[in-house]
Design a protein around this motif. Structure first.
Motif, mmCIF file in Angstrom:
data_model
loop_
_atom_site.group_PDB
_atom_site.id
_atom_site.type_symbol
_atom_site.label_atom_id
_atom_site.label_comp_id
_atom_site.label_asym_id
_atom_site.label_seq_id
_atom_site.Cartn_x
_atom_site.Cartn_y
_atom_site.Cartn_z
ATOM 1 N N SER A 179 0.783 -1.113 -0.021
ATOM 2 C CA SER A 179 0.185 -0.013 -0.436
ATOM 3 C C SER A 179 0.949 0.853 0.032
ATOM 4 O O SER A 179 0.424 2.094 -0.777
ATOM 5 N N ASP A 180 1.452 1.039 0.835
ATOM 6 C CA ASP A 180 2.658 2.184 0.548
ATOM 7 C C ASP A 180 3.165 2.524 -0.384
ATOM 8 O O ASP A 180 3.589 3.729 -1.279
ATOM 9 N N LEU A 181 4.279 1.496 -0.874
ATOM 10 C CA LEU A 181 4.748 1.603 -2.696
ATOM 11 C C LEU A 181 3.764 2.305 -3.322
ATOM 12 O O LEU A 181 3.458 2.803 -4.424
ATOM 13 N N LEU A 182 2.544 1.879 -3.636
ATOM 14 C CA LEU A 182 1.359 2.002 -4.303
ATOM 15 C C LEU A 182 1.071 3.295 -4.000
ATOM 16 O O LEU A 182 0.170 3.929 -5.303
ATOM 17 N N GLY A 183 1.161 4.069 -3.138
ATOM 18 C CA GLY A 183 0.672 5.173 -2.468
ATOM 19 C C GLY A 183 -1.139 5.353 -1.987
ATOM 20 O O GLY A 183 -1.593 6.376 -2.242
ATOM 21 N N LEU A 184 -1.015 4.201 -1.546
ATOM 22 C CA LEU A 184 -2.704 3.609 -1.025
ATOM 23 C C LEU A 184 -2.477 3.700 -0.269
ATOM 24 O O LEU A 184 -2.077 4.142 1.090
ATOM 25 N N GLY A 185 -3.577 4.926 0.239
ATOM 26 C CA GLY A 185 -4.105 5.052 1.827
ATOM 27 C C GLY A 185 -4.844 4.124 2.436
ATOM 28 O O GLY A 185 -4.905 3.233 2.281
ATOM 29 N N ALA A 186 -4.871 4.398 3.912
ATOM 30 C CA ALA A 186 -5.082 3.634 4.578
ATOM 31 C C ALA A 186 -6.659 3.030 4.641
ATOM 32 O O ALA A 186 -6.935 2.013 4.344
ATOM 33 N N LEU A 230 -3.672 3.572 -11.002
ATOM 34 C CA LEU A 230 -3.003 4.028 -12.143
ATOM 35 C C LEU A 230 -3.326 4.817 -13.016
ATOM 36 O O LEU A 230 -2.474 4.797 -13.723
ATOM 37 N N LYS A 231 -3.975 5.388 -12.466
ATOM 38 C CA LYS A 231 -4.004 7.056 -13.132
ATOM 39 C C LYS A 231 -2.317 7.759 -12.929
ATOM 40 O O LYS A 231 -1.777 9.043 -13.710
ATOM 41 N N GLY A 232 -2.309 7.514 -11.421
ATOM 42 C CA GLY A 232 -1.080 8.252 -10.933
ATOM 43 C C GLY A 232 -1.442 9.436 -9.911
ATOM 44 O O GLY A 232 -0.501 10.158 -10.155
ATOM 45 N N ALA A 268 -15.754 0.911 -4.472
ATOM 46 C CA ALA A 268 -14.338 2.145 -4.111
ATOM 47 C C ALA A 268 -13.513 0.583 -3.781
ATOM 48 O O ALA A 268 -12.768 2.109 -3.870
ATOM 49 N N SER A 269 -13.307 -0.166 -4.462
ATOM 50 C CA SER A 269 -12.410 -1.486 -4.603
ATOM 51 C C SER A 269 -11.868 -0.156 -6.614
ATOM 52 O O SER A 269 -10.913 0.275 -6.431
ATOM 53 N N SER A 270 -12.756 -0.012 -7.665
ATOM 54 C CA SER A 270 -12.864 0.072 -8.649
ATOM 55 C C SER A 270 -12.062 1.088 -8.678
ATOM 56 O O SER A 270 -11.021 2.277 -9.745
ATOM 57 N N THR A 271 -12.593 2.178 -7.827
ATOM 58 C CA THR A 271 -12.178 3.941 -7.754
ATOM 59 C C THR A 271 -11.154 3.971 -7.411
ATOM 60 O O THR A 271 -10.005 4.647 -7.418
ATOM 61 N N ALA A 272 -10.496 3.395 -6.423
ATOM 62 C CA ALA A 272 -8.944 3.003 -5.006
ATOM 63 C C ALA A 272 -7.656 2.579 -6.643
ATOM 64 O O ALA A 272 -6.615 3.613 -6.386
#
Length: 93
Positions: free
Chosen positions: A12-19, A91-93, A82-86
């Motif tokens: 998650s950190d590598l991908l920039g996902l929030g908690a 993917l769009k960076g 919500a998963s699709s949005t994340a």
């Protein structure tokens, strides 16, 4: 990390996902897996809620910890969106 949940948490950190995004993806994985596993125990075909009867529906609800089929459907749709949005955001960076 072998399981999907562990892989999401680890990356998650590598991908920039929030908690909250990581938790959404983990929750979606768990729910979708529960539905798929329960469905495959009932039929090798696509699951048709109308044909599994009350016993099949009760089994599905127990496996997914949902109170009724409508709330399960709503949860599946909400987590899917919500998963699709994340995923799209990552993917769009």
């Amino acid at each position: 990390a072998r399981g999907v949940s562990e892989q999401i948490a680890a990356g998650s950190d590598l991908l920039g996902l929030g908690a909250d995004e990581a938790e959404t993806l983990i929750s979606a994985d768990r729910l979708f897996w529960s539905v798929q596993s329960a469905a495959r125990l009932m039929t090798p075909e696509a699951l048709d809620v109308a044909t599994i009867g009350a016993g099949g529906q009760a089994f599905m609800l127990r496996e997914t910890k949902a109170r009724d089929m409508a709330s399960l459907q709503a949860r599946l749709e909400a987590l899917g969106k919500a998963s699709s949005t994340a995923i799209d955001r990552v993917l769009k960076g």
